[in-house]
Design a protein around this motif. Structure first.
Motif, PDB file in Angstrom:
ATOM      1  N   LEU A   9       0.827  -1.195   0.000  1.00  0.00           N
ATOM      2  CA  LEU A   9       0.000   0.000   0.000  1.00  0.00           C
ATOM      3  C   LEU A   9       0.870   1.256   0.000  1.00  0.00           C
ATOM      4  CD1 LEU A   9      -2.638  -1.066   2.678  1.00  0.00           C
ATOM      5  CD2 LEU A   9      -3.120  -0.616   0.258  1.00  0.00           C
ATOM      6  N   LEU A  10       0.433   2.250  -0.760  1.00  0.00           N
ATOM      7  CA  LEU A  10       1.047   3.562  -0.716  1.00  0.00           C
ATOM      8  C   LEU A  10       0.723   4.194   0.640  1.00  0.00           C
ATOM      9  CD1 LEU A  10       2.425   5.537  -2.880  1.00  0.00           C
ATOM     10  CD2 LEU A  10       0.154   6.552  -3.044  1.00  0.00           C
ATOM     11  N   THR A  11       1.708   4.817   1.280  1.00  0.00           N
ATOM     12  CA  THR A  11       1.530   5.399   2.610  1.00  0.00           C
ATOM     13  C   THR A  11       1.492   6.922   2.536  1.00  0.00           C
ATOM     14  OG1 THR A  11       3.928   5.308   2.962  1.00  0.00           O
ATOM     15  CG2 THR A  11       2.620   3.451   3.775  1.00  0.00           C
ATOM     16  N   VAL A  12       0.444   7.516   3.118  1.00  0.00           N
ATOM     17  CA  VAL A  12       0.276   8.968   3.125  1.00  0.00           C
ATOM     18  C   VAL A  12       0.142   9.432   4.569  1.00  0.00           C
ATOM     19  CG1 VAL A  12      -1.066  10.928   2.283  1.00  0.00           C
ATOM     20  CG2 VAL A  12      -0.935   8.824   0.916  1.00  0.00           C
ATOM     21  N   THR A 204      -5.395   1.216  -3.128  1.00  0.00           N
ATOM     22  CA  THR A 204      -3.952   1.246  -3.390  1.00  0.00           C
ATOM     23  C   THR A 204      -3.194   2.066  -2.360  1.00  0.00           C
ATOM     24  OG1 THR A 204      -3.971   3.235  -4.776  1.00  0.00           O
ATOM     25  CG2 THR A 204      -4.458   1.124  -5.863  1.00  0.00           C
ATOM     26  N   SER A 205      -3.911   2.868  -1.531  1.00  0.00           N
ATOM     27  CA  SER A 205      -3.223   3.801  -0.657  1.00  0.00           C
ATOM     28  C   SER A 205      -4.037   4.075   0.595  1.00  0.00           C
ATOM     29  CB  SER A 205      -2.983   5.118  -1.401  1.00  0.00           C
ATOM     30  OG  SER A 205      -2.431   6.089  -0.551  1.00  0.00           O
ATOM     31  N   VAL A 206      -3.338   4.293   1.734  1.00  0.00           N
ATOM     32  CA  VAL A 206      -4.006   4.654   2.985  1.00  0.00           C
ATOM     33  C   VAL A 206      -3.453   5.977   3.490  1.00  0.00           C
ATOM     34  CG1 VAL A 206      -4.570   2.303   3.638  1.00  0.00           C
ATOM     35  CG2 VAL A 206      -2.366   3.252   4.336  1.00  0.00           C
ATOM     36  N   LEU A 217       3.905  -0.508   7.941  1.00  0.00           N
ATOM     37  CA  LEU A 217       3.669  -0.867   6.545  1.00  0.00           C
ATOM     38  C   LEU A 217       4.956  -0.781   5.734  1.00  0.00           C
ATOM     39  CD1 LEU A 217       0.260   0.902   5.794  1.00  0.00           C
ATOM     40  CD2 LEU A 217       0.686  -1.555   5.931  1.00  0.00           C
ATOM     41  N   LEU A 218       5.736   0.265   5.996  1.00  0.00           N
ATOM     42  CA  LEU A 218       6.994   0.430   5.265  1.00  0.00           C
ATOM     43  C   LEU A 218       7.988  -0.673   5.621  1.00  0.00           C
ATOM     44  CD1 LEU A 218       7.271   4.289   5.679  1.00  0.00           C
ATOM     45  CD2 LEU A 218       6.841   3.084   3.540  1.00  0.00           C
TER      46      LEU A 218
END
Length: 241
Positions: A9-12, A204-206, A217-218
């Motif tokens: 997942l893309l992390t924001v 795809t992203s959270v 997550l990373l």
């Protein structure tokens, strides 16, 4: 379990860019994007989340326009602190479309080639970034009516990304959105339970205020695989439709 995709997942980092310290911490943590909320107040592009200033703070600002609260940096300061890092996501706030015009002008002047992600619930604001090919545009949604409008819009024209309140979505809707959007972001994702729900949805992203959760997550991300897709420093950016 990763839902509809085996890619990370893309992390924001939600709101992390609203202070210079938070920006640096999030970037150092290695997140993929750092969200910065941008308001236009008396011709100044101010960074903060709060929709309205408290009465005493508003009075102070009117009485002494020369004083500047370092806890509320200007957008130019955030760009300078990022120092060319492409992981900024500017969330444009407020009722006036002028904030987008001002942000676009600042980017043209200060960072004309910097890849930046711009997000807003007022989709018309995104038109201000025509002619800035490095700007990735994200349409934000926070209620069912706007979600219906978004789905209708995407059937006519694809977009780079969408950002949607997690509770509005189902796996079927996410699958539909991913047909026309390169990135499907959801918020809030501040707990492990919310993260598992996001994975089941197939996004795809959270977007999360929980930096330790994002760090987890990373840490779990395979070394030979980036997020899908990946607007990440040092990686090729996906094209904006």
């Amino acid at each position: 379990m990763r839902g509809m995709t085996d890619r990370p997942l893309l992390t924001v980092a939600h709101r992390a860019g609203n202070t210079l310290t938070g920006l640096r911490v999030a970037l150092q943590a290695g997140v993929d994007l750092v969200e910065t909320d941008v308001h236009l107040l008396r011709d100044a592009l101010e960074v903060r989340h709060t929709k309205a200033l408290a009465r005493h703070l508003l009075r102070e600002r009117w009485n002494s326009q020369r004083r500047h609260n370092p806890a509320r940096p200007r957008l130019a300061e955030v760009l300078a602190a990022a120092d060319g890092d492409p992981r900024l996501m500017l969330d444009l706030k407020g009722p006036s479309l002028s904030v987008a015009t001002r942000v676009a002008a600042l980017l043209r002047q200060e960072a004309p080639e910097l890849p930046v992600t711009v997000c807003t619930k007022q989709w018309r604001m995104l038109d201000a970034f025509d002619g800035l090919p490095h700007v990735r545009r994200v349409l934000s949604v926070n209620n069912p009516v706007h979600l219906g409008r978004l789905r209708a819009r995407l059937r006519r024209r694809p977009v780079f990304g969408v950002s949607i309140r997690r509770q509005l979505l189902t796996p079927a809707i996410v699958a539909e959105l991913r047909e026309s959007a390169t990135v499907v972001m959801v918020w809030p994702v501040d707990t492990e339970a919310a993260l598992e729900h996001a994975r089941r949805l197939g996004v795809t992203s959270v977007i999360s205020k929980n930096l330790p959760l994002l760090r987890g997550l990373l840490a779990d991300r395979p070394t030979d695989a980036g997020p899908d897709p990946a607007p990440v420093a040092g990686r090729a950016l996906p094209a904006t439709p």
